[in-house]
Scaffold this motif. Structure first.
Motif, short mmCIF file in Angstrom:
data_model
loop_
_atom_site.label_atom_id
_atom_site.label_comp_id
_atom_site.label_asym_id
_atom_site.label_seq_id
_atom_site.Cartn_x
_atom_site.Cartn_y
_atom_site.Cartn_z
N ILE A 44 -17.47 30.15 23.78
CA ILE A 44 -17.13 29.21 24.85
C ILE A 44 -18.40 28.83 25.62
CG2 ILE A 44 -15.83 28.94 26.99
CD1 ILE A 44 -13.80 30.98 25.79
N LYS A 45 -18.59 27.54 25.78
CA LYS A 45 -19.81 27.04 26.43
C LYS A 45 -19.48 26.22 27.68
CE LYS A 45 -22.16 28.65 22.90
NZ LYS A 45 -22.97 29.88 23.03
N ASN A 46 -20.48 26.10 28.54
CA ASN A 46 -20.43 25.18 29.68
C ASN A 46 -19.26 25.44 30.64
OD1 ASN A 46 -22.69 23.75 28.61
ND2 ASN A 46 -21.29 22.73 27.18
N VAL A 47 -19.03 26.72 30.93
CA VAL A 47 -18.04 27.10 31.93
C VAL A 47 -18.76 27.71 33.13
CG1 VAL A 47 -16.20 28.75 32.46
CG2 VAL A 47 -16.10 27.41 30.35
N ASP A 48 -18.40 27.27 34.30
CA ASP A 48 -19.00 27.79 35.54
C ASP A 48 -18.04 28.71 36.29
OD1 ASP A 48 -21.27 26.15 35.16
OD2 ASP A 48 -20.24 24.46 36.11
N THR A 49 -16.74 28.35 36.28
CA THR A 49 -15.74 29.04 37.10
C THR A 49 -14.74 29.77 36.22
OG1 THR A 49 -15.95 27.32 38.79
CG2 THR A 49 -14.00 28.72 38.88
N VAL A 50 -14.50 31.04 36.54
CA VAL A 50 -13.58 31.85 35.75
C VAL A 50 -12.52 32.49 36.65
CG1 VAL A 50 -13.35 33.78 34.14
CG2 VAL A 50 -15.42 32.36 34.09
N VAL A 51 -11.27 32.39 36.22
CA VAL A 51 -10.16 33.07 36.88
C VAL A 51 -9.68 34.16 35.94
CG1 VAL A 51 -7.73 32.82 37.58
CG2 VAL A 51 -9.43 31.12 38.29
N GLY A 52 -9.58 35.38 36.44
CA GLY A 52 -9.01 36.47 35.66
C GLY A 52 -7.53 36.61 35.98
N GLY A 53 -6.87 37.48 35.26
CA GLY A 53 -5.44 37.65 35.49
C GLY A 53 -5.10 38.06 36.90
N HIS A 54 -6.00 38.83 37.54
CA HIS A 54 -5.72 39.33 38.88
C HIS A 54 -6.95 39.28 39.79
CE1 HIS A 54 -1.76 40.72 37.56
NE2 HIS A 54 -2.36 41.11 36.46
N THR A 55 -7.92 38.46 39.47
CA THR A 55 -9.09 38.34 40.36
C THR A 55 -8.64 37.75 41.69
OG1 THR A 55 -9.58 36.19 39.34
CG2 THR A 55 -10.80 38.08 38.51
N PRO A 56 -9.05 38.35 42.81
CA PRO A 56 -8.62 37.83 44.12
C PRO A 56 -9.00 36.37 44.33
CG PRO A 56 -9.61 39.99 44.37
CD PRO A 56 -9.87 39.56 42.95
N GLN A 57 -10.16 36.00 43.80
CA GLN A 57 -10.64 34.62 43.89
C GLN A 57 -11.33 34.27 42.57
OE1 GLN A 57 -10.29 32.31 46.26
NE2 GLN A 57 -9.15 33.66 47.62
N PRO A 58 -11.47 32.99 42.26
CA PRO A 58 -12.26 32.61 41.09
C PRO A 58 -13.68 33.15 41.22
CG PRO A 58 -11.02 30.75 41.94
CD PRO A 58 -10.89 31.83 42.95
N VAL A 59 -14.29 33.47 40.08
CA VAL A 59 -15.65 33.99 40.07
C VAL A 59 -16.49 33.15 39.11
CG1 VAL A 59 -14.95 36.32 40.73
CG2 VAL A 59 -15.03 35.71 38.30
N THR A 60 -17.69 33.62 38.80
CA THR A 60 -18.61 32.84 37.99
C THR A 60 -18.60 33.28 36.53
OG1 THR A 60 -20.51 34.29 38.30
CG2 THR A 60 -20.09 32.63 40.01
N TRP A 61 -19.14 32.42 35.69
CA TRP A 61 -19.31 32.78 34.27
C TRP A 61 -20.19 34.01 34.13
CZ3 TRP A 61 -17.11 31.77 29.75
CH2 TRP A 61 -17.78 32.15 28.59
N ASN A 62 -21.20 34.12 34.97
CA ASN A 62 -22.08 35.28 34.90
C ASN A 62 -21.32 36.57 35.22
OD1 ASN A 62 -24.85 36.36 34.55
ND2 ASN A 62 -24.58 36.99 36.68
N ASP A 63 -20.34 36.50 36.14
CA ASP A 63 -19.50 37.66 36.42
C ASP A 63 -18.72 38.07 35.17
OD1 ASP A 63 -20.12 37.98 39.17
OD2 ASP A 63 -18.79 36.33 39.67
N PHE A 64 -18.21 37.07 34.47
CA PHE A 64 -17.46 37.34 33.24
C PHE A 64 -18.36 37.96 32.18
CE2 PHE A 64 -15.96 35.64 29.04
CZ PHE A 64 -14.84 36.44 28.93
N LYS A 65 -19.55 37.43 32.03
CA LYS A 65 -20.49 37.97 31.05
C LYS A 65 -20.90 39.39 31.41
CE LYS A 65 -24.73 36.99 28.51
NZ LYS A 65 -25.18 38.40 28.59
N THR A 66 -21.11 39.63 32.69
CA THR A 66 -21.47 40.99 33.13
C THR A 66 -20.35 41.97 32.80
OG1 THR A 66 -22.85 40.15 34.93
CG2 THR A 66 -22.05 42.40 35.15
#
Length: 311
Positions: free
Chosen positions: A233-255
């Motif tokens: 998956i490319k060119n994504v900035d904003t990520v929502v998880g199933g239960h993340t309190p708020q949207p986070v970043t692609w870097n958070d997802f990669k971490t």
């Protein structure tokens, strides 16, 4: 049935030990879904609340894409949330909800499917559809909700590896990279809006709950599935998880992907050395570079045991 569902709820959110008997006798009333927020252009986020706070928790996070022809939702929270979700959507558009994508089978993500108009098209991975259509299952898998006349709410559109819905600025890409949280986890990507809903494949900063017991998940394949998402998956900035309190970043997802890969490797190496699961779980500590991550003892042991068992 409601009593059983709320017992299963404790399992889904990590085996919380609080007041299990009380929940069985008097299930708390589902709070009202609140606070739809605009992420970008025609894409919205509806929080499912804090899983550890029953006064706010309404299930998994929802995303809503408003298109010219209608609204596409991702997930439907717990049973009883449908009316509130519809009200939140109506607060930003008068367009009808036409499509619902389920990221996976669990009752806190598919719980309100049956509370939407039968004209809605339900979409999911083929394994999620199979889980929801099972003759028998534990309540967490939610197959009992789709028996009899409610079978009409089962996903009628499924896919194997990738599926594209709509087009142009409204394009939605659905990806499946293998087993993880369940056997049918979908990553929902909105390319033009550079956003993604990762479902429960992304619990943000903690050891995941992997449902290998009921829904075909895999602790050993969880990391590979995350790696598939990160590399494809490319060119994504904003990520929502199933239960993340708020949207986070692609870097958070990669971490997070790196975090679980290291956890998997450490458990596999401990097994090779002959370290018992109990000793590994007691000794495990989150590496310093993942400051703020949580590794509760129960989650560490459950994941390690599954890795040791090759599940």
């Amino acid at each position: 049935m409601r009593r059983t569902v709320f017992v299963a709820m404790l399992i889904v959110v990590g085996g919380l030990s609080m007041a299990a008997a009380g929940l069985q006798q008097q299930p708390p009333k589902l709070p009202t879904v609140r606070n739809i927020q605009k992420l970008r252009d025609n894409l919205y986020f509806i929080s499912g609340g804090d899983v550890s706070d029953r006064s706010t928790w309404t299930g998994g996070n929802v995303m809503a894409l408003v298109t010219n022809n209608g609204v596409v939702l991702v997930d439907t929270m717990l049973p009883g949330a449908g009316k509130s979700i519809i009200a939140q959507v109506k607060s930003v558009t008068d367009k009808p909800i036409t499509t619902i994508i389920n990221t996976h089978t669990h009752f806190d993500h598919t719980g309100s499917n049956t509370e939407f108009p039968a004209t809605v098209e339900f979409v999911a991975h083929e394994n999620t559809r199979a889980n929801l259509a099972r003759a028998t299952c534990q309540p967490v898998t939610n197959c009992d909700a789709f028996k009899g006349d409610n079978a009409k709410y089962l996903p009628k559109r499924t896919y194997k590896d990738k599926l594209t819905l709509l087009g142009g600025k409204d394009q939605i890409d659905l990806y499946y990279f293998g087993r993880g949280h369940t056997s049918g986890d979908t990553f929902v990507v909105f390319p033009a809006l550079r956003a993604m809903h990762a479902g429960d494949m992304f619990p943000r900063a903690q050891i995941p709950f992997i449902d290998f017991a009921n829904s075909g998940g895999s602790a050993t394949e969880f990391s590979q599935t995350l790696q598939g998402a990160v590399t494809t998956i490319k060119n994504v900035d904003t990520v929502v998880g199933g239960h993340t309190p708020q949207p986070v970043t692609w870097n958070d997802f990669k971490t997070y992907t790196d975090f679980y890969k290291e956890f998997l490797t450490s458990a596999q190496e401990a097994k090779k050395k002959g370290t018992s699961v109990d000793d590994f779980a007691k000794a495990y500590q989150v590496p310093d570079k993942y400051k703020g991550f949580n590794a509760d003892a129960g989650g560490v042991k459950a994941n390690a045991q599954a890795i040791y068992d090759g599940k």
